[in-house]
Design a protein around this motif. Structure first.
Motif, mmCIF file in Angstrom:
data_model
loop_
_atom_site.group_PDB
_atom_site.id
_atom_site.type_symbol
_atom_site.label_atom_id
_atom_site.label_comp_id
_atom_site.label_asym_id
_atom_site.label_seq_id
_atom_site.Cartn_x
_atom_site.Cartn_y
_atom_site.Cartn_z
ATOM 1 N N THR A 84 30.771 31.722 29.160
ATOM 2 C CA THR A 84 29.698 32.658 29.477
ATOM 3 C C THR A 84 28.817 31.975 30.505
ATOM 4 O O THR A 84 28.406 30.829 30.299
ATOM 5 C CB THR A 84 28.883 33.012 28.217
ATOM 6 O OG1 THR A 84 29.780 33.506 27.221
ATOM 7 C CG2 THR A 84 27.817 34.055 28.525
ATOM 8 N N ASP A 95 27.223 36.544 37.196
ATOM 9 C CA ASP A 95 27.194 36.390 35.747
ATOM 10 C C ASP A 95 28.500 36.925 35.168
ATOM 11 O O ASP A 95 29.155 37.781 35.763
ATOM 12 C CB ASP A 95 26.031 37.180 35.141
ATOM 13 C CG ASP A 95 24.672 36.741 35.645
ATOM 14 O OD1 ASP A 95 24.583 35.658 36.252
ATOM 15 O OD2 ASP A 95 23.704 37.487 35.438
ATOM 16 N N GLY A 96 28.851 36.433 34.014
ATOM 17 C CA GLY A 96 30.043 36.971 33.387
ATOM 18 C C GLY A 96 30.408 36.274 32.105
ATOM 19 O O GLY A 96 29.856 35.228 31.749
ATOM 20 N N PHE A 98 34.102 35.298 30.330
ATOM 21 C CA PHE A 98 35.505 35.193 30.706
ATOM 22 C C PHE A 98 36.311 34.492 29.617
ATOM 23 O O PHE A 98 35.817 33.555 28.984
ATOM 24 C CB PHE A 98 35.653 34.392 32.007
ATOM 25 C CG PHE A 98 34.807 34.905 33.117
ATOM 26 C CD1 PHE A 98 35.236 35.966 33.902
ATOM 27 C CD2 PHE A 98 33.568 34.344 33.377
ATOM 28 C CE1 PHE A 98 34.446 36.453 34.927
ATOM 29 C CE2 PHE A 98 32.771 34.817 34.410
ATOM 30 C CZ PHE A 98 33.214 35.882 35.182
ATOM 31 N N PRO A 120 38.709 38.135 33.145
ATOM 32 C CA PRO A 120 37.624 38.942 32.584
ATOM 33 C C PRO A 120 37.989 39.372 31.159
ATOM 34 O O PRO A 120 39.168 39.597 30.861
ATOM 35 C CB PRO A 120 37.555 40.162 33.501
ATOM 36 C CG PRO A 120 38.327 39.793 34.720
ATOM 37 C CD PRO A 120 39.312 38.747 34.325
#
Length: 127
Positions: A84, A95-96, A98, A120
């Protein structure tokens, strides 16, 4: 130190180096033949990955590596977990959350990153 502890510590050092934008620390963590596959399918070799912070284009504010499982194959480990991040690339949000496969190797008594593959996190089709 057991393999699980080595891999946990490697993951912690990696997350900390990303948050600091520390090219030198990333270089220390990466095997010479390191490869990253990014969340959109792009590929970075070691020098490209290590130098992402060199021009100020990438800024990582937070990065965590959690919920991982570790499998050991001799001197190679495969850990699958969740990254994160809160980051910016060239001023745009990056931002993400994964799913990340982390491959590490033991070379000359040290545990090194050999590869990272980001995907993702999404709901499987049909759910």
């Amino acid at each position: 130190m057991d393999t699980n502890q080595e891999v946990r510590e490697l993951g912690q050092r990696w997350a900390e180096a990303e948050q600091r934008g520390d090219n030198a620390a990333l270089a220390e963590l990466a095997a010479d033949d390191f490869t990253l596959v990014g969340p959109l399918g792009f590929v970075l070799v070691r020098d490209q990955w290590v130098n992402r912070y060199g021009n100020g284009g990438l800024v990582t504010h937070e990065l965590s590596w959690d919920d991982y499982t570790i499998r050991e194959y001799g001197d190679v480990t495969v850990a699958v977990g969740v990254v994160t991040q809160k980051a910016e690339f060239q001023g745009r949000p990056a931002d993400g959350r994964f799913r990340v496969t982390q491959i590490s190797v033991r070379r000359d008594g040290r545990r090194l990153l050999a590869g990272l593959h980001y995907s993702p996190i999404a709901t499987p089709p049909g759910r």
